[in-house]
Design a protein around this motif. Sequence first.
Motif, PDB file in Angstrom:
ATOM      1  N   SER A 269       0.846  -1.188   0.000  1.00  0.00           N
ATOM      2  CA  SER A 269       0.000   0.000   0.000  1.00  0.00           C
ATOM      3  C   SER A 269       0.883   1.240   0.000  1.00  0.00           C
ATOM      4  N   ALA A 270       0.342   2.355  -0.445  1.00  0.00           N
ATOM      5  CA  ALA A 270       1.102   3.602  -0.446  1.00  0.00           C
ATOM      6  C   ALA A 270       1.557   3.928   0.977  1.00  0.00           C
ATOM      7  N   HIS A 271       2.833   4.236   1.134  1.00  0.00           N
ATOM      8  CA  HIS A 271       3.366   4.559   2.455  1.00  0.00           C
ATOM      9  C   HIS A 271       4.593   5.444   2.294  1.00  0.00           C
ATOM     10  N   ASP A 272       4.958   6.137   3.379  1.00  0.00           N
ATOM     11  CA  ASP A 272       6.068   7.088   3.305  1.00  0.00           C
ATOM     12  C   ASP A 272       7.380   6.516   3.814  1.00  0.00           C
ATOM     13  N   GLY A 273       7.441   5.207   4.078  1.00  0.00           N
ATOM     14  CA  GLY A 273       8.705   4.567   4.431  1.00  0.00           C
ATOM     15  C   GLY A 273       9.430   5.288   5.545  1.00  0.00           C
ATOM     16  N   THR A 274      10.719   5.484   5.350  1.00  0.00           N
ATOM     17  CA  THR A 274      11.528   6.177   6.355  1.00  0.00           C
ATOM     18  C   THR A 274      11.822   7.618   5.949  1.00  0.00           C
ATOM     19  N   VAL A 275      11.015   8.154   5.063  1.00  0.00           N
ATOM     20  CA  VAL A 275      11.273   9.517   4.588  1.00  0.00           C
ATOM     21  C   VAL A 275      11.212  10.518   5.734  1.00  0.00           C
ATOM     22  N   PHE A 276      10.255  10.344   6.653  1.00  0.00           N
ATOM     23  CA  PHE A 276      10.083  11.311   7.736  1.00  0.00           C
ATOM     24  C   PHE A 276      10.602  10.815   9.081  1.00  0.00           C
ATOM     25  N   ARG A 277      10.737   9.485   9.229  1.00  0.00           N
ATOM     26  CA  ARG A 277      11.164   8.941  10.518  1.00  0.00           C
ATOM     27  C   ARG A 277      11.934   7.650  10.283  1.00  0.00           C
ATOM     28  N   PRO A 278      12.883   7.333  11.139  1.00  0.00           N
ATOM     29  CA  PRO A 278      13.667   6.108  10.942  1.00  0.00           C
ATOM     30  C   PRO A 278      12.881   4.864  11.329  1.00  0.00           C
ATOM     31  N   ASN A 279      13.336   3.734  10.824  1.00  0.00           N
ATOM     32  CA  ASN A 279      12.777   2.431  11.194  1.00  0.00           C
ATOM     33  C   ASN A 279      13.937   1.556  11.660  1.00  0.00           C
ATOM     34  N   PRO A 280      14.291   1.618  12.928  1.00  0.00           N
ATOM     35  CA  PRO A 280      15.465   0.881  13.403  1.00  0.00           C
ATOM     36  C   PRO A 280      15.409  -0.614  13.114  1.00  0.00           C
ATOM     37  N   ALA A 281      14.216  -1.194  13.067  1.00  0.00           N
ATOM     38  CA  ALA A 281      14.112  -2.640  12.842  1.00  0.00           C
ATOM     39  C   ALA A 281      14.626  -3.044  11.472  1.00  0.00           C
ATOM     40  N   GLY A 282      14.675  -2.112  10.535  1.00  0.00           N
ATOM     41  CA  GLY A 282      15.114  -2.453   9.188  1.00  0.00           C
ATOM     42  C   GLY A 282      16.523  -2.024   8.858  1.00  0.00           C
ATOM     43  N   TRP A 295      15.104 -19.885  -0.263  1.00  0.00           N
ATOM     44  CA  TRP A 295      15.695 -21.023   0.430  1.00  0.00           C
ATOM     45  C   TRP A 295      16.756 -20.653   1.435  1.00  0.00           C
ATOM     46  N   ARG A 296      17.056 -19.343   1.542  1.00  0.00           N
ATOM     47  CA  ARG A 296      17.983 -18.901   2.580  1.00  0.00           C
ATOM     48  C   ARG A 296      17.320 -17.840   3.415  1.00  0.00           C
ATOM     49  N   ARG A 297      17.615 -17.891   4.695  1.00  0.00           N
ATOM     50  CA  ARG A 297      17.092 -16.845   5.567  1.00  0.00           C
ATOM     51  C   ARG A 297      17.806 -15.537   5.282  1.00  0.00           C
ATOM     52  N   ALA A 298      17.081 -14.429   5.513  1.00  0.00           N
ATOM     53  CA  ALA A 298      17.706 -13.120   5.332  1.00  0.00           C
ATOM     54  C   ALA A 298      18.763 -12.911   6.396  1.00  0.00           C
ATOM     55  N   PRO A 299      19.807 -12.111   6.081  1.00  0.00           N
ATOM     56  CA  PRO A 299      20.837 -11.828   7.081  1.00  0.00           C
ATOM     57  C   PRO A 299      20.238 -11.184   8.316  1.00  0.00           C
ATOM     58  N   ALA A 300      20.882 -11.381   9.435  1.00  0.00           N
ATOM     59  CA  ALA A 300      20.406 -10.776  10.678  1.00  0.00           C
ATOM     60  C   ALA A 300      20.295  -9.280  10.524  1.00  0.00           C
ATOM     61  N   GLY A 301      19.209  -8.733  11.055  1.00  0.00           N
ATOM     62  CA  GLY A 301      19.020  -7.291  11.001  1.00  0.00           C
ATOM     63  C   GLY A 301      18.292  -6.830   9.771  1.00  0.00           C
ATOM     64  N   THR A 302      17.881  -7.749   8.869  1.00  0.00           N
ATOM     65  CA  THR A 302      17.117  -7.365   7.698  1.00  0.00           C
ATOM     66  C   THR A 302      15.760  -8.018   7.779  1.00  0.00           C
ATOM     67  N   SER A 303      14.845  -7.559   6.953  1.00  0.00           N
ATOM     68  CA  SER A 303      13.514  -8.142   6.889  1.00  0.00           C
ATOM     69  C   SER A 303      13.133  -8.329   5.449  1.00  0.00           C
ATOM     70  N   GLU A 304      12.397  -9.368   5.147  1.00  0.00           N
ATOM     71  CA  GLU A 304      12.003  -9.639   3.774  1.00  0.00           C
ATOM     72  C   GLU A 304      10.877  -8.731   3.330  1.00  0.00           C
ATOM     73  N   LYS A 305      10.113  -8.232   4.290  1.00  0.00           N
ATOM     74  CA  LYS A 305       9.022  -7.321   3.966  1.00  0.00           C
ATOM     75  C   LYS A 305       9.272  -5.995   4.680  1.00  0.00           C
ATOM     76  N   PRO A 306       8.805  -4.890   4.092  1.00  0.00           N
ATOM     77  CA  PRO A 306       9.059  -3.604   4.739  1.00  0.00           C
ATOM     78  C   PRO A 306       8.309  -3.506   6.049  1.00  0.00           C
ATOM     79  N   ARG A 307       8.993  -3.023   7.072  1.00  0.00           N
ATOM     80  CA  ARG A 307       8.366  -2.803   8.367  1.00  0.00           C
ATOM     81  C   ARG A 307       8.438  -1.319   8.643  1.00  0.00           C
ATOM     82  N   ILE A 308       7.328  -0.662   8.552  1.00  0.00           N
ATOM     83  CA  ILE A 308       7.297   0.800   8.630  1.00  0.00           C
ATOM     84  C   ILE A 308       6.879   1.214  10.024  1.00  0.00           C
ATOM     85  N   ALA A 309       7.739   1.982  10.671  1.00  0.00           N
ATOM     86  CA  ALA A 309       7.441   2.433  12.031  1.00  0.00           C
ATOM     87  C   ALA A 309       6.319   3.446  12.013  1.00  0.00           C
TER      88      ALA A 309
END
Length: 309
Positions: A269-282, A295-309
């Motif tokens: 969905s339309a979203h403003d990502g980290t343009v205005f605020r950080p997302n430490p989880a990503g 078939w491989r897990r993402a590296p530690a500290g990354t996410s396969e889907k965007p997580r918007i604070a």
Amino acid sequence: MSRVVVVTGASSGIGRAAAHLFAARGDRLVLAARAPDTLAEVRAECGAAGAEAVAVAVPTDVTVPGAVQALADAAVDRFGRIDVWLHTAAVIAYGRFDEVPEEVFEQVVRTDLLGAARVARVALRHFRQRRTGVLILGSSVLGQVTTPYLSGYVTSKWGQRGLARVLRQENRDLPGVHVCLVSPGGVDTPVYRQAASYLGVGGRPPPPLLDPGRVARAVVRCADRPRRDVPVGWANPVLRFGFTVLPGVYDTLVGPLMRRAGLDRRTVSAHDGTVFRPNPAGEAVRGGWRRPARWRRAPAGTSEKPRIA
């Protein structure tokens, strides 16, 4: 003798990777980004890597008036000087220019171009007083070519390149002061997952993909032996050739290629990502794009889907 290095944009991607390398060399670091918790993590990583003095973390938003000067003051108060300033802080918004909200476009430019200008102004005043110093701006091949759906980022990187050229001209009287651009192509960092999007899909770094460590090594070499422009990636000259010599062909192909290789298959969905605020989880060094997600897990500290604070 170790150097004092300020890194704006130290919480993720190239800035974080470069901070690790500077720390391993024994340089003294002043780390800056918007998210205090992530900065604390990077500070600990740099201490473990060998920073001569425990790295200083200064939460900083380069779009806030006075924040960059306060960062410089903190660096000088702690270490007495600044030798190298690396600026990689940036945000991205995907979308047709007329469909990206005006406030989002302006915040991208405020962060990516005017933020770089604020850093350059403060850094160069300090360097001129000392008659020495290296300013390294994290640029992009998109400061020399264009692509659809990234109007704010492209505008900012072209403006940043022009600014750097002017700064070199104005500081020719000080051979010890250097203004450098490090310009990679697509890099495997989290910034694409963290980006705003108004296209219905997410973004991704276009191939051929560079590891952020490779770009960070180019940054450190530039700090050692300053160069005006440091391109990273074999595809950059190919893109510049097509853009300059075959503009009609380039403009015909760049849209389909961007939709195929520069956009993800994730529906968002339309979203403003980290343009205005950080997302430490990503925030992390790598974005996980170089690893087959099925078939491989993402590296530690990354996410396969965007997580918007």
